[in-house]
Design an enzyme around this catalytic site. Sequence first.
Site, short mmCIF file in Angstrom:
data_model
loop_
_atom_site.label_atom_id
_atom_site.label_comp_id
_atom_site.label_asym_id
_atom_site.label_seq_id
_atom_site.Cartn_x
_atom_site.Cartn_y
_atom_site.Cartn_z
N LYS A 293 28.47 43.77 43.38
CA LYS A 293 27.85 42.66 42.64
C LYS A 293 26.32 42.72 42.80
N ASP B 253 37.50 46.34 27.24
CA ASP B 253 37.03 46.77 28.55
C ASP B 253 35.50 46.87 28.50
N ILE B 254 34.82 46.20 29.41
CA ILE B 254 33.35 46.24 29.38
C ILE B 254 32.81 47.65 29.64
N GLY C 79 34.72 43.50 58.70
CA GLY C 79 33.36 43.15 58.23
C GLY C 79 33.23 41.72 57.74
N THR D 178 27.27 36.10 42.62
CA THR D 178 27.86 35.42 43.78
C THR D 178 26.84 35.24 44.91
N ASP D 179 27.11 34.27 45.78
CA ASP D 179 26.27 34.09 46.98
C ASP D 179 26.43 35.26 47.96
N GLU D 180 27.52 36.04 47.82
CA GLU D 180 27.79 37.09 48.80
C GLU D 180 26.76 38.21 48.77
N ARG E 154 39.64 40.00 58.58
CA ARG E 154 39.16 40.89 57.51
C ARG E 154 38.08 41.81 58.10
N TYR F 44 32.83 44.73 47.65
CA TYR F 44 32.70 43.77 46.54
C TYR F 44 31.28 43.28 46.40
N ALA G 274 34.80 41.06 36.12
CA ALA G 274 34.54 41.76 37.38
C ALA G 274 35.85 41.91 38.15
N LYS H 13 43.64 34.21 46.57
CA LYS H 13 42.45 33.61 47.17
C LYS H 13 42.88 32.47 48.09
N THR I 70 43.35 42.57 33.40
CA THR I 70 43.80 43.22 34.63
C THR I 70 44.82 42.28 35.28
N LYS J 251 39.88 42.46 29.70
CA LYS J 251 40.76 43.63 29.78
C LYS J 251 42.19 43.24 30.15
P1 NAD Z 1 38.87 36.65 38.36
O1 NAD Z 1 39.23 37.80 39.21
O2 NAD Z 1 39.72 35.44 38.36
O3 NAD Z 1 38.75 37.12 36.84
C1 NAD Z 1 38.09 38.30 36.46
C2 NAD Z 1 38.44 38.57 35.00
O4 NAD Z 1 37.74 39.76 34.60
C3 NAD Z 1 39.92 38.82 34.77
O5 NAD Z 1 40.36 38.06 33.67
C4 NAD Z 1 40.00 40.30 34.46
O6 NAD Z 1 41.06 40.65 33.57
C5 NAD Z 1 38.64 40.55 33.83
N1 NAD Z 1 38.20 41.95 33.93
C6 NAD Z 1 38.23 42.75 35.03
N2 NAD Z 1 37.78 43.97 34.72
C7 NAD Z 1 37.43 43.95 33.40
C8 NAD Z 1 36.88 44.91 32.51
N3 NAD Z 1 36.60 46.16 32.91
N4 NAD Z 1 36.63 44.55 31.24
C9 NAD Z 1 36.91 43.28 30.81
N5 NAD Z 1 37.46 42.34 31.61
C10 NAD Z 1 37.71 42.67 32.89
O7 NAD Z 1 37.35 36.28 38.72
P2 NAD Z 1 36.64 34.87 38.91
O8 NAD Z 1 36.94 34.37 40.27
O9 NAD Z 1 36.93 34.03 37.73
O10 NAD Z 1 35.11 35.33 38.90
C11 NAD Z 1 34.41 35.48 37.67
C12 NAD Z 1 33.00 35.96 37.95
O11 NAD Z 1 32.34 35.01 38.78
C13 NAD Z 1 32.92 37.28 38.70
O12 NAD Z 1 31.84 38.02 38.18
C14 NAD Z 1 32.66 36.89 40.14
O13 NAD Z 1 31.95 37.89 40.83
C15 NAD Z 1 31.83 35.63 39.96
N6 NAD Z 1 31.95 34.65 41.04
C16 NAD Z 1 33.16 34.21 41.48
C17 NAD Z 1 33.24 33.22 42.47
C18 NAD Z 1 34.56 32.68 42.96
O14 NAD Z 1 34.58 31.89 43.92
N7 NAD Z 1 35.70 33.02 42.37
C19 NAD Z 1 32.07 32.70 43.01
C20 NAD Z 1 30.83 33.18 42.55
C21 NAD Z 1 30.79 34.14 41.56
O1 DAU Z 2 31.43 33.32 47.89
C1 DAU Z 2 31.82 33.57 46.56
C2 DAU Z 2 32.99 34.50 46.57
O2 DAU Z 2 34.12 33.73 46.96
C3 DAU Z 2 33.24 35.19 45.25
O3 DAU Z 2 32.14 35.98 44.91
C4 DAU Z 2 34.51 36.04 45.33
O4 DAU Z 2 34.80 36.63 44.08
C5 DAU Z 2 35.67 35.15 45.74
O5 DAU Z 2 36.84 35.92 45.89
C6 DAU Z 2 35.34 34.43 47.03
O6 DAU Z 2 35.28 35.38 48.14
P1 DAU Z 2 35.89 35.04 49.58
O7 DAU Z 2 36.17 36.29 50.29
O8 DAU Z 2 35.03 34.03 50.27
O9 DAU Z 2 37.24 34.28 49.11
P2 DAU Z 2 38.72 34.33 49.72
O10 DAU Z 2 39.48 33.22 49.06
O11 DAU Z 2 39.31 35.68 49.68
O12 DAU Z 2 38.50 33.94 51.24
C7 DAU Z 2 37.86 32.74 51.61
C8 DAU Z 2 37.76 32.74 53.13
O13 DAU Z 2 39.08 32.57 53.67
C9 DAU Z 2 37.24 34.04 53.71
O14 DAU Z 2 36.42 33.74 54.84
C10 DAU Z 2 38.49 34.79 54.14
C11 DAU Z 2 39.45 33.68 54.49
N1 DAU Z 2 40.88 33.93 54.21
C12 DAU Z 2 41.23 34.39 52.99
C13 DAU Z 2 42.55 34.61 52.68
C14 DAU Z 2 42.95 35.15 51.32
C15 DAU Z 2 41.83 33.62 55.17
O15 DAU Z 2 41.49 33.16 56.29
N2 DAU Z 2 43.15 33.82 54.87
C16 DAU Z 2 43.54 34.31 53.66
O16 DAU Z 2 44.76 34.49 53.45
#
Ligand code: NAD
Ligand code: DAU
Length: 355
Positions: A163, A58-59, A293, A133-135, A291, A159, A82, A198, A35, A33
């Site tokens: 998921k 868009d899914i 929770g 995700t592990d979450e 953050r 989130y 997502a 992130k 976003t 999409k």
């Molecule tokens: P991201 O946020 O970087 O990318 C998400 C993509 O989905 C974007 O390109 C966005 O435009 C697209 N999107 C959003 N809504 C949409 C819609 N309605 N239709 C079509 N496209 C849409 O995400 P990511 O970090 O690459 O994560 C990808 C997947 O992996 C997610 O499902 C996430 O839950 C999962 N995941 C992520 C992590 C991580 O650490 N980033 C870890 C485990 C699992």
């Molecule tokens: O565990 C997998 C997940 O990892 C994915 O499913 C999510 O899509 C992805 O966003 C990620 O989630 P987190 O919340 O773990 O990622 P984030 O990078 O936002 O944060 C990582 C850790 O760092 C978390 O404990 C919060 C903390 N943090 C994050 C930010 C952005 C900080 O301390 N400072 C920050 O500025």
Amino acid sequence: MNILVTGGAGFIGSALCRYLVADPGNRVINLDKLTYAGNPASLRQIEALPNYRFVRGDICDEAAMADVLAAERIDRIMHLAAETHVDRSIDGPSTFIETNIVGTFRLLQAAMKYWRSLPATAAERFRFHHVSTDEVFGDLSLDDNSFREETPYAPSSPYSASKAASDHLVRAWHHTFGLPVVITNCSNNYGPFHFPEKLVPLIILNALEERPLPVYGNGTNIRDWLYVDDHARALDLVATNGVTGESYNIGGGSERSNLAVVQTICDILDQKQPQRSCRSYRDLVAFVDDRPGHDQRYAMDTSKIERELGWKPLESFETGLSQTIDWYLANSWWWRPIRERNYRGERLGRAVAGR
Ligand code: NAD
Ligand code: DAU
């Protein structure tokens, strides 16, 4: 193999598209999409390849999904699209419900109708791979065992709840309707083309700009880290060889506290690109409000994917992080426009640059 990747303009989806197109036997259709998190620039190196195609979509639009599946004669869906940022899900959960739950439902409906219309051999080859995700498993204390595939779900943020709901829908479509699915649950990824809201990219870029490095709470929360290309390889392996109806944990075996992650980035940058003042980047660490929770710890037991599919990460946290930092140092063309949009006032999540 005609593969539909949803969310392929995001961080992991773009790494997966780059990985899959390297096999000339694959035709990759990336549906996204676009976003705020989707970025066509992440696909620049593959966009002209004959076995790659981008479709904006868009899914949540079931009719459009049905059209793409039929027109491209899709053999495999790898569903990554997502909303993914936990902080955004706290500030505004509704898009998470729409995309992650309703969107997955609509895609499942389109996939099921398409799969049922296929001739027997094509139907047998078809697969729906849901990327999660592990979450979904909730959080752990320091002495708890790692999450296993059988660990009961206990999501705690909007989130992770969205998921978890989507994982349940995918399992239900398999159990009730027979749709051939596989699910993967992965820990925190890091690597090139990671959107700088992130932790890892935010800290690298704030450090390079000598801005504060925001650490939530006291920095003791623990995540398991996996280099994104190791994840892409695992996804392809599970989609190809995983057992239908099963789920597989994926993780890096690299548990680190957030403060340790931030300090490691500082130490690598002190070596690669010292500050003009010659002070350590560690001096920029700023402890900020936690953050709401905030989950304490995630950890993955990955013995199933290692034993059954022979997968192991190739990068350690240190080698992967060093490569990631090199990439950000060499590719400001990719991240500078995103940062500039932020300075013009567009939100970048809770941890705004310079907070
Ligand atoms: P991201 O946020 O970087 O990318 C998400 C993509 O989905 C974007 O390109 C966005 O435009 C697209 N999107 C959003 N809504 C949409 C819609 N309605 N239709 C079509 N496209 C849409 O995400 P990511 O970090 O690459 O994560 C990808 C997947 O992996 C997610 O499902 C996430 O839950 C999962 N995941 C992520 C992590 C991580 O650490 N980033 C870890 C485990 C699992
Ligand atoms: O565990 C997998 C997940 O990892 C994915 O499913 C999510 O899509 C992805 O966003 C990620 O989630 P987190 O919340 O773990 O990622 P984030 O990078 O936002 O944060 C990582 C850790 O760092 C978390 O404990 C919060 C903390 N943090 C994050 C930010 C952005 C900080 O301390 N400072 C920050 O500025």
